[in-house]
Design a protein around this motif. Structure first.
Motif, PDB file in Angstrom:
ATOM      1  N   ARG A  25      87.232 -11.631 124.200  1.00 55.02           N
ATOM      2  CA  ARG A  25      88.077 -11.632 123.279  1.00 55.02           C
ATOM      3  C   ARG A  25      88.745 -13.070 123.177  1.00 55.02           C
ATOM      4  NH1 ARG A  25      90.252  -5.665 123.867  1.00 55.02           N
ATOM      5  NH2 ARG A  25      89.665  -6.114 125.859  1.00 55.02           N
ATOM      6  N   SER A  26      88.766 -13.879 122.347  1.00 58.37           N
ATOM      7  CA  SER A  26      87.844 -14.103 121.148  1.00 58.37           C
ATOM      8  C   SER A  26      87.080 -15.111 121.216  1.00 58.37           C
ATOM      9  CB  SER A  26      88.455 -14.143 120.056  1.00 58.37           C
ATOM     10  OG  SER A  26      89.333 -12.420 119.962  1.00 58.37           O
ATOM     11  N   HIS A  27      86.411 -15.680 122.254  1.00 58.17           N
ATOM     12  CA  HIS A  27      85.603 -16.704 122.320  1.00 58.17           C
ATOM     13  C   HIS A  27      84.117 -16.598 122.899  1.00 58.17           C
ATOM     14  CE1 HIS A  27      88.287 -17.253 125.554  1.00 58.17           C
ATOM     15  NE2 HIS A  27      87.399 -17.385 126.122  1.00 58.17           N
ATOM     16  N   PHE A  28      83.493 -17.693 122.815  1.00 56.31           N
ATOM     17  CA  PHE A  28      82.338 -17.692 123.658  1.00 56.31           C
ATOM     18  C   PHE A  28      82.373 -18.864 124.565  1.00 56.31           C
ATOM     19  CE2 PHE A  28      79.984 -15.854 119.798  1.00 56.31           C
ATOM     20  CZ  PHE A  28      79.547 -14.887 120.589  1.00 56.31           C
ATOM     21  N   MET A  29      81.873 -18.875 125.816  1.00 55.23           N
ATOM     22  CA  MET A  29      81.919 -20.323 126.549  1.00 55.23           C
ATOM     23  C   MET A  29      80.267 -20.320 127.020  1.00 55.23           C
ATOM     24  SD  MET A  29      84.189 -22.024 127.551  1.00 55.23           S
ATOM     25  CE  MET A  29      85.788 -21.134 127.066  1.00 55.23           C
ATOM     26  N   PRO A  30      79.786 -21.634 126.939  1.00 55.57           N
ATOM     27  CA  PRO A  30      80.520 -22.539 126.053  1.00 55.57           C
ATOM     28  C   PRO A  30      80.364 -22.165 124.605  1.00 55.57           C
ATOM     29  CG  PRO A  30      78.114 -23.052 126.959  1.00 55.57           C
ATOM     30  CD  PRO A  30      78.625 -21.802 127.483  1.00 55.57           C
ATOM     31  N   ASP A  31      81.224 -22.821 123.883  1.00 57.22           N
ATOM     32  CA  ASP A  31      81.037 -22.741 122.348  1.00 57.22           C
ATOM     33  C   ASP A  31      80.605 -23.863 121.600  1.00 57.22           C
ATOM     34  OD1 ASP A  31      83.377 -24.114 122.244  1.00 57.22           O
ATOM     35  OD2 ASP A  31      84.451 -22.537 121.225  1.00 57.22           O
ATOM     36  N   ASN A  32      80.435 -25.077 122.502  1.00 56.58           N
ATOM     37  CA  ASN A  32      79.971 -26.238 121.829  1.00 56.58           C
ATOM     38  C   ASN A  32      78.981 -26.717 122.794  1.00 56.58           C
ATOM     39  OD1 ASN A  32      82.221 -28.267 119.909  1.00 56.58           O
ATOM     40  ND2 ASN A  32      81.986 -26.156 120.119  1.00 56.58           N
ATOM     41  N   ILE A  33      77.550 -26.796 122.218  1.00 61.88           N
ATOM     42  CA  ILE A  33      76.436 -27.424 123.010  1.00 61.88           C
ATOM     43  C   ILE A  33      75.740 -28.662 122.480  1.00 61.88           C
ATOM     44  CG2 ILE A  33      74.345 -26.681 124.167  1.00 61.88           C
ATOM     45  CD1 ILE A  33      75.436 -23.785 124.072  1.00 61.88           C
ATOM     46  N   GLU A  34      75.681 -29.596 123.168  1.00 64.51           N
ATOM     47  CA  GLU A  34      74.712 -30.874 122.505  1.00 64.51           C
ATOM     48  C   GLU A  34      73.788 -30.871 123.389  1.00 64.51           C
ATOM     49  OE1 GLU A  34      77.171 -34.162 120.897  1.00 64.51           O
ATOM     50  OE2 GLU A  34      79.169 -32.994 120.899  1.00 64.51           O
ATOM     51  N   GLY A  35      72.700 -31.904 122.959  1.00 65.06           N
ATOM     52  CA  GLY A  35      71.506 -32.238 123.754  1.00 65.06           C
ATOM     53  C   GLY A  35      70.336 -31.355 123.681  1.00 65.06           C
ATOM     54  N   ILE A  36      70.272 -30.558 122.627  1.00 65.76           N
ATOM     55  CA  ILE A  36      69.093 -29.596 122.516  1.00 65.76           C
ATOM     56  C   ILE A  36      68.454 -30.208 121.503  1.00 65.76           C
ATOM     57  CG2 ILE A  36      68.313 -27.233 121.738  1.00 65.76           C
ATOM     58  CD1 ILE A  36      70.369 -27.150 124.196  1.00 65.76           C
ATOM     59  N   LYS A  37      67.011 -30.300 121.698  1.00 68.04           N
ATOM     60  CA  LYS A  37      66.090 -30.913 120.914  1.00 68.04           C
ATOM     61  C   LYS A  37      65.084 -30.001 120.331  1.00 68.04           C
ATOM     62  CE  LYS A  37      66.728 -34.492 124.346  1.00 68.04           C
ATOM     63  NZ  LYS A  37      66.476 -34.929 125.661  1.00 68.04           N
ATOM     64  N   VAL A  38      64.568 -30.745 119.114  1.00 60.71           N
ATOM     65  CA  VAL A  38      63.525 -29.864 118.600  1.00 60.71           C
ATOM     66  C   VAL A  38      62.317 -29.899 119.346  1.00 60.71           C
ATOM     67  CG1 VAL A  38      61.681 -30.020 116.603  1.00 60.71           C
ATOM     68  CG2 VAL A  38      64.242 -30.568 116.223  1.00 60.71           C
ATOM     69  N   GLY A  39      61.691 -28.494 119.510  1.00 62.15           N
ATOM     70  CA  GLY A  39      60.542 -28.259 120.659  1.00 62.15           C
ATOM     71  C   GLY A  39      60.952 -27.766 122.008  1.00 62.15           C
TER      72      GLY A  39
END
Ligand code: K7E
Ligand code: CUA
Length: 655
Positions: free
Chosen positions: A555-569
């Motif tokens: 309560r009341s968040h996810f960790m991580p809640d910001n993710i970068e660097g994911i790519k199509v595929g």
């Protein structure tokens, strides 16, 4: 089961209706509910706000493939337990952890038809440990743990052409038995259907409930190829035996409704499983092909594993003298029920308007005295009169299933005349009847299959409701009716619609399990390979094109809640652990474009969601279970870049 409305007999007049019954006059149904409603019915089923029901009832879902939990006497729906069908509500059958539970030798099967729940027994008494239920279509038996109300094990039943008469328990849950509904060539092969008669075989499988409480196919009995139906195993004096009705002794393969009803009598199968065990131990069984899948939920990894077993032991009953006998039974029976003392075995003949009671002592004596009238495919048939305890004459139309109150009374459901008849064991006289609305299938008295029924209520499960509820389109709900059986006369208390089409139900006193129910999964004991036990352990790991998110929810968040660097595929696995250690604090998880289902995470549990982004962009995810005042704020973002881009992998850990 469906019937024509014209055959439906509607009775609204309470007592003394035998004459109108047999007249079979179709009447317009009235929604007055009939005259048999108890005057203080409301009081008897009222469970005040905050109070608990006296019984847990487990009703099969029929074509829904699930198992629904109701409280009795209120009829309140408490939970639908997913068993044989995928369930988007909590991700069962969709998550990486649970998908394998629906593995079979035919591959992943997302749906089945569940009919007959049973409860585990110790010394012939309901012990409150497990419920079991069959899959009718792709033959399987499932085990549901009554601490978690989760399906924890499913075993496929090999060499079966349909698993209707299943699963029936022996007195100490030594075995669960399962019979073939459709007899098929064994081993199955390409056979012209009009030549099938010579080729078909039946099996009765004995699923062992081992010391570690795991199911395994101990052996199968190869039996004549007729269609086996519901069964009961002996208790007390008849412990060591199981009894199954069968139909289609004609072995017809077409127009079964006519061609399987030609013989005046069908066959009751009497299996001496202790004898069969001896023969297996003496090496008389052959090891044959019997490919089947066994799936198990590991409670500490929260993950299902699936194994394939190729061979089974098969004992041809003709190689084991005394393992199987037949006795004639009234035409088109639909199951055998053993009374709490173990002495009487009851079978209703749907087309004979008669209920047959066999006496176990007479069966033993008739076998000793060789009172046989012939044989059927090499199995001896006992003389009917020699094993008969009595017949309930003209009880009703279409008698199906019998339950017991433990006070010397039996109750039989009657499909065609839509009623419950109460009759006395020993005198075989009908003492009361209660109309039900409409087309009654199974009935259930809590603990009826045990030595100690709780003879207070009877639940009638009706196939057709017509005008009983507010109409909801062409498909109307099936319906249950609760009847008070504590007095001499039955009293109608309550109607409630059900989930799916319950074919059978079981119930037990709530006190047996309610204090043992698991409240949380302990985080320290969580052995999931992708668990994150604290926010500090939350991370994102790339392995080539595969990205593992070790995520947490609290309560009341996810960790991580910001993710970068994911790519199509990429294939992204969100392994989310619910860090809560409080009862009833669940979180959910889903992401835009998800093509599986949401996750629903119990306290301390880890579950996994697979996601394959197809376009660059920013994608929100959020919690799907209203967990707190800031539930709405429980959300996050994933940035997805084009395939081949150089966006570095980045995630926050709460800063
Ligand atoms: Cu519907 Cu037990 Cu499958 Cu009778 S069965 S009603
Ligand atoms: Cu967590 Cu809503």
């Amino acid at each position: 089961m469906k019937i024509n409305n014209n055959t439906m007999v509607t009775i609204g007049i309470g007592i003394g209706l035998a004459a109108s019954l047999f007249a079979c006059t179709p009447k317009k149904s009235s929604n007055s509910g009939g005259a048999a409603i108890s005057k203080n019915a409301a009081e008897k089923v009222y469970v005040a706000p905050g109070k608990h029901d006296e019984f847990y009832a487990f009703l099969s879902g029929g074509f829904s493939g699930q198992l629904a939990v109701y409280g009795l006497p209120s009829g309140r729906l408490l939970r639908v337990i997913p068993v044989y069908s995928v369930n988007p509500e909590n991700g069962y059958g969709f998550t990486e952890e649970t998908k394998k539970m629906l593995n079979t030798s035919h591959g992943f099967v997302p749906w089945d038809d569940s009919h007959h729940p049973q409860l585990s027994l110790t010394d012939g008494k309901v012990d409150g440990r497990y419920a079991y239920i069959n899959a009718n279509n792709t033959p399987r038996i499932a085990k549901i743990d009554l601490k978690t109300f989760k399906t924890t094990e499913i075993i496929e039943v090999p060499n079966s052409g349909g698993n209707h008469g299943s699963p029936y328990l022996t007195e100490n849950t030594e075995y669960l038995i399962a019979s073939t509904r459709f007899s098929i060539p064994l081993p199955n092969k390409d056979v012209a259907l009009d030549k099938m008669k010579e080729e078909v075989k039946g099996t009765i499988s004995f699923i062992k409930f081992g010391k570690d409480e795991k199911m395994e196919v101990a052996f199968q009995l190869l039996v004549p190829g007729i269609d086996y139906d519901l069964a009961s195993c002996g208790k007390g004096m008849s412990h060591g035996y199981c009894f199954l009705t069968s139909y289609n002794s004609e072995k017809a393969s077409t127009l079964i409704e006519i061609n399987a009803s030609k013989n005046d009598k069908d066959l009751l199968a009497i299996v001496n499983w202790k004898k069969a065990e001896e023969c297996v131990a003496a090496g008389k069984a052959k090891t044959v092909d019997g490919r089947h899948v066994h799936n198990e939920l590991n409670e500490s990894t929260h993950t299902v594993t699936s194994a394939t077993i190729d061979k089974v032991k098969m004992l041809d009953v003709r190689d084991c003298e005394g393992a199987l006998y037949y006795a004639p039974v009234a035409k088109s029976p639909h199951g055998a029920d053993v009374d709490p003392s173990g002495q009487y075995i009851i079978a209703g003949g749907k087309l004979a308007a008669q209920i047959t009671a066999y006496d176990f002592n007479k069966i033993v004596k008739a076998i000793q005295d060789k009172k046989f009238t012939g044989d059927y495919d090499g199995v001896k048939v006992l003389d009917y009169e020699s094993v008969l305890a009595g017949e309930v004459k003209k009880p009703c139309l279409g008698p199906l299933h019998t339950e017991f109150d433990g006070k010397g009374n039996a109750y039989t459901s009657c499909f065609v005349s839509s009623e419950v008849v109460k009759w006395k064991l020993g005198t075989w006289e009908v003492v009361d009847r209660m109309p039900t609305y409409y087309s009654l299938g199974h009935i259930m008295i809590p603990g009826s299959g045990s030595k100690q029924p709780w003879g207070k209520y009877l639940l009638a499960m009706n196939k057709i409701t017509k005008d009983r509820y507010l109409p909801v389109g062409p498909e109307l709900p099936q319906s249950a009716q609760l009847i008070d059986i504590s007095g001499e006369k039955m009293e109608m208390l309550l109607d409630f619609p059900t989930v799916g089409e319950p074919h059978y139900a079981v119930a037990l006193e709530a006190n047996l399990i309610k204090d043992k129910v698991k409240k949380i999964y302990t985080l320290e004991e969580n052995k999931h390979p992708f668990v994150a036990k604290s926010e500090k352990e939350a991370r994102v790991v790339r392995e080539g094109n595969v990205v593992h998110v070790y995520g947490t929810a609290i309560r009341s968040h996810f960790m991580p809640d910001n993710i970068e660097g994911i790519k199509v595929g990429d294939t992204v696995y969100f392994h989310i652990t619910n860090l809560e250690q409080d009862w009833d604090i669940a979180h959910g998880f889903s992401i835009i474009g998800a093509n599986t289902s949401e996750l629903l995470l119990m306290p301390g549990e880890t579950n996994t969601f697979k996601w394959e982004p197809s376009k660059p962009g920013v994608y929100p995810f959020y919690c799907t279970d209203f967990c707190s005042a800031l539930h709405q704020e429980m959300q996050g973002y994933i940035r997805v870049s084009a395939g081949g881009s150089s966006t570095p992998l980045k995630f926050n850990q709460g800063k």
